[in-house]
Design an enzyme around this catalytic site. Structure first.
Site, PDB file in Angstrom:
ATOM      1  N   TYR A 116      83.706 -76.225 -22.191  1.00  0.00           N
ATOM      2  CA  TYR A 116      82.433 -77.098 -22.763  1.00  0.00           C
ATOM      3  C   TYR A 116      82.803 -78.235 -23.572  1.00  0.00           C
ATOM      4  CZ  TYR A 116      78.806 -74.534 -20.402  1.00  0.00           C
ATOM      5  OH  TYR A 116      77.953 -73.724 -19.653  1.00  0.00           O
ATOM      6  N   GLU A 156      75.587 -67.614 -20.198  1.00  0.00           N
ATOM      7  CA  GLU A 156      76.503 -67.056 -19.335  1.00  0.00           C
ATOM      8  C   GLU A 156      77.330 -65.575 -19.998  1.00  0.00           C
ATOM      9  OE1 GLU A 156      78.854 -70.613 -19.308  1.00  0.00           O
ATOM     10  OE2 GLU A 156      77.359 -71.749 -18.194  1.00  0.00           O
ATOM     11  N   SER A 230      77.821 -65.990   0.540  1.00  0.00           N
ATOM     12  CA  SER A 230      76.831 -64.994   0.416  1.00  0.00           C
ATOM     13  C   SER A 230      77.046 -63.752   0.756  1.00  0.00           C
ATOM     14  CB  SER A 230      75.551 -65.520   1.040  1.00  0.00           C
ATOM     15  OG  SER A 230      74.951 -66.704   0.532  1.00  0.00           O
ATOM     16  N   GLY A 320      71.461 -71.561  10.834  1.00  0.00           N
ATOM     17  CA  GLY A 320      72.789 -71.218  10.941  1.00  0.00           C
ATOM     18  C   GLY A 320      73.188 -70.101  10.072  1.00  0.00           C
ATOM     19  N   MET A 449      69.756 -73.866  -1.443  1.00  0.00           N
ATOM     20  CA  MET A 449      70.506 -74.458  -0.820  1.00  0.00           C
ATOM     21  C   MET A 449      72.085 -74.393  -1.124  1.00  0.00           C
ATOM     22  SD  MET A 449      68.833 -78.511  -0.986  1.00  0.00           S
ATOM     23  CE  MET A 449      67.311 -78.653   0.026  1.00  0.00           C
ATOM     24  N   PHE A 450      72.744 -74.538  -0.075  1.00  0.00           N
ATOM     25  CA  PHE A 450      74.264 -74.209  -0.110  1.00  0.00           C
ATOM     26  C   PHE A 450      74.588 -75.599  -0.915  1.00  0.00           C
ATOM     27  CE2 PHE A 450      74.355 -71.333   3.890  1.00  0.00           C
ATOM     28  CZ  PHE A 450      74.125 -70.119   2.999  1.00  0.00           C
ATOM     29  N   PRO A 452      75.893 -78.144  -4.619  1.00  0.00           N
ATOM     30  CA  PRO A 452      75.376 -78.207  -5.608  1.00  0.00           C
ATOM     31  C   PRO A 452      74.026 -79.213  -5.757  1.00  0.00           C
ATOM     32  CG  PRO A 452      77.164 -79.610  -5.377  1.00  0.00           C
ATOM     33  CD  PRO A 452      76.960 -78.857  -4.121  1.00  0.00           C
TER      34      PRO A 452
END
Length: 457
Positions: A116, A156, A230, A320, A449-450, A452
Site C-alpha cells: 500500500y 484484509e 470460480s 457462457g 462481473m468477471f 475489474p
C-alpha cells in the site's frame, strides 16, 4: 483516524479534476508504478492493463471514494466516539460493497500492507504530475489515501485470519495436485484440485466464491500470472473443482488447457469472494450477529440469509462460463434442501450454440436426483439444424426474461424472486437492464462481473 475539514474539502475539490482526465490519469499511474516497481508485475493482471480494464476500474473507485469521503469520515468519527454509527451504512453501502470486493481480490493475490505504501507514493506522484503541485492538496490526498489504505488493510487481515483459522484453511498459497482434468467441450476444461499432501483437508468455500491460481513458467511468460476461477463444486472439505474457458488471448487459460495435466502441481490461494449464496443456520446466524463489529460485518449481517428465507424463489442466470459459480450454488441447494425444498428454483442459461454449451448433463442430473421442481431454460444465440427445441434449447436468440412467463407470475404474486447472474459484460448489462425494467428491487439483484468492473451486488 478522522480527517480534518480542510483535508475533506481539498479532496472533494480535486475529484472532478481527476475524473476529467479519465483513464489517462490511472493509466499514467500504472505505467509509472509498474516501471519503477517491476516486482508488482508478478501481482497485477497485465492483460487488464493492456485492455484498460484495470485503469478504468481504479478511476471509478478513486472518484467514488473522493465524492463519498465526507460521509465515510462522519461514520468513523461516530464509531471512534462510541456513538451510534450504523445508520450511515445504508447510504454508504455502495462504497463498502466495492471495498469488500477489493479486499477479497487483494487477499486472493496476497497483497501485503507494505505494498500500500508503494501504491500511495505513486498515486501522489501522479496527482502532482497531472493534477496539481499544491503542497496542501497533495498532503490532503496523502491523508485521504492513508485513511482508505488503513480501512482496507484491517479488512484484509480480518479475511486472511478468518480463512486461515477455519478448518482446512491456510494463508497465501498452498500446493495442490490436479487429480483430474477433463475436456468438457472444445473451449472448456474442468480441473479437480486436491492438496498435494495426501489426506489433507481444504477449507469449505461459500457457494459462489473463487480460487486464485498462481502460475510461473519463464519459458512461456516473463512474470508470474495470477487468475481467479470460480469454484463449481459444492462446498466440501476434500477438493475444489474449477472450469477454465480457453480464451484465444488468455495467457493463463491457454497455459492450463495446453500445458497442465493430471498429476501436475499448482499453487493456489484459499477461496475468497464477496459474491456467494449466504446460508446460515440459526446458531450460525446468532454467532455471526454477535461477532459483527466492523462495518463490513454489519452489512453482511443485513444480507439475505436463505436458510431463514425457506420459500424465497432463487433464479440463477448465466452466460457462457459464468455458470460455474452458480453451479456451485445449485449443487449446494440440492444438498441442503433437495426434494424437500419449498422454494421455486430456476436455472436460466445462455450460450452461443449447443457445441459450446457446457454442463447440461450435470444440471439435468441434479434435477433428476435432488431437485425435480427445478425449472431449466436455455437460450442459444445460434441454433444448428440438428438442435431440438425443448431438448437442446428452449428459445433461439439472446436472453430475454420476458419469454419466461413463470417469472412474471412470481413477481406479480409478490414472491419477489432473488436473481443471481454472472457472465460476460454485454450479457450482464442486458440482464441488469431487463431486471430494472421489471422493477425488481435492488436487494433482490445479486451479480458478479468477471474482471475489474463493478462490485458484486
Amino acid at each position: 483516524m478522522a480527517l480534518s475539514e480542510d483535508t475533506i474539502k481539498a479532496v472533494e475539490a480535486t475529484a472532478g479534476l481527476i475524473a476529467a482526465q479519465g483513464i489517462e490519469f490511472t493509466r499514467a499511474f500504472y505505467e509509472r508504478m509498474l516501471t519503477k516497481n517491476e516486482e508488482l508485475k508478478d501481482v497485477f493482471n497485465l492483460a487488464h492493463q493492456r485492455t484498460l480494464r484495470q485503469p478504468k476500474a481504479l478511476l471509478d473507485s478513486l472518484v467514488a471514494y473522493a465524492l463519498s469521503i465526507r460521509r465515510i469520515n462522519e461514520l468513523y468519527e461516530l464509531k471512534g466516539k462510541d456513538l451510534p454509527w450504523t445508520g450511515h451504512l445504508a447510504e454508504l453501502q455502495g462504497f463498502f460493497s466495492v471495498a469488500e470486493r477489493v479486499a477479497n481480490k487483494h487477499t486472493s493475490v496476497g497483497i501485503q500492507p507494505a505494498q500500500y505504501q508503494i501504491v500511495g507514493a505513486h498515486l501522489l506522484a501522479t496527482i502532482e504530475d497531472r493534477v496539481t503541485k499544491d503542497r496542501a492538496v497533495l498532503a490532503a490526498w496523502g491523508k485521504a489515501y492513508e485513511f482508505l489504505a488503513d480501512l482496507l488493510i484491517k479488512r484484509e487481515e480480518e479475511i486472511y485470519a478468518e480463512t486461515e483459522g477455519s478448518e482446512g484453511g491456510w494463508r497465501q498459497t498452498r500446493t495442490f495436485r490436479v487429480e483430474e482434468k477433463a475436456r468438457v467441450n472444445e473451449v472448456i476444461c474442468r480441473f479437480r484440485l486436491v492438496p498435494a499432501k495426501g489426506g489433507a483437508s481444504v477449507v469449505q468455500h461459500k457457494p459462489g466464491q473463487y480460487l486464485a491460481i498462481f502460475v510461473r513458467n519463464p519459458e512461456l511468460f516473463q512474470h508470474q500470472q495470477i487468475r481467479q476461477y470460480s469454484i463449481m463444486s459444492a462446498p466440501n472439505s476434500a477438493y475444489y473443482e474449477i472450469a477454465v474457458h480457453k480464451d484465444g488471448a488468455g495467457t493463463v487459460s491457454r497455459y492450463l488447457h495446453d500445458h497442465v495435466d493430471t498429476g501436475d502441481l499448482l499453487e493456489v490461494a484459499p477461496p475468497y469472494g464477496d459474491f456467494f449464496l449466504r446460508y446460515l443456520e440459526a446458531g450460525e446466524q446468532a454467532a455471526a450477529d454477535t461477532q459483527a463489529s466492523s462495518e463490513f460485518q454489519v452489512l453482511q449481517g443485513r444480507a439475505v440469509n436463505f436458510a431463514a428465507e425457506k420459500t424465497a424463489p432463487i433464479v440463477l442466470i448465466s452466460g457462457g462460463i459464468g455458470q460455474t459459480p452458480l453451479l456451485s450454488m445449485l449443487r449446494f441447494l440440492a444438498q441442503k434442501e433437495g426434494r424437500e425444498t419449498a422454494r421455486p428454483i430456476f436455472w436460466i442459461h445462455a450460450a452461443h450454440d449447443s457445441r459450446v454449451r457446457a454442463f447440461k448433463e450435470e444440471v439435468d442430473a441434479i434435477r433428476e436426483a435432488a431437485l425435480p421442481s427445478l425449472r431449466v431454460v436455455t437460450f442459444l444465440s445460434e441454433v444448428r439444424a440438428t438442435d431440438r427445441e425443448g431438448e437442446d434449447y428452449d428459445f433461439a436468440g439472446r436472453i430475454n426474461l420476458d419469454r419466461i412467463p413463470e417469472l412474471a407470475r412470481l413477481e406479480a404474486g409478490h414472491a419477489n424472486p432473488h436473481y443471481f447472474f454472472v457472465g460476460p459484460t454485454g450479457f450482464m448489462t442486458a440482464v441488469e437492464e431487463q431486471l430494472r425494467a421489471r422493477s425488481v428491487p435492488d436487494d433482490r439483484i445479486h451479480f458478479e462481473m468477471f474482471g475489474p468492473f463493478k462490485a458484486s451486488h
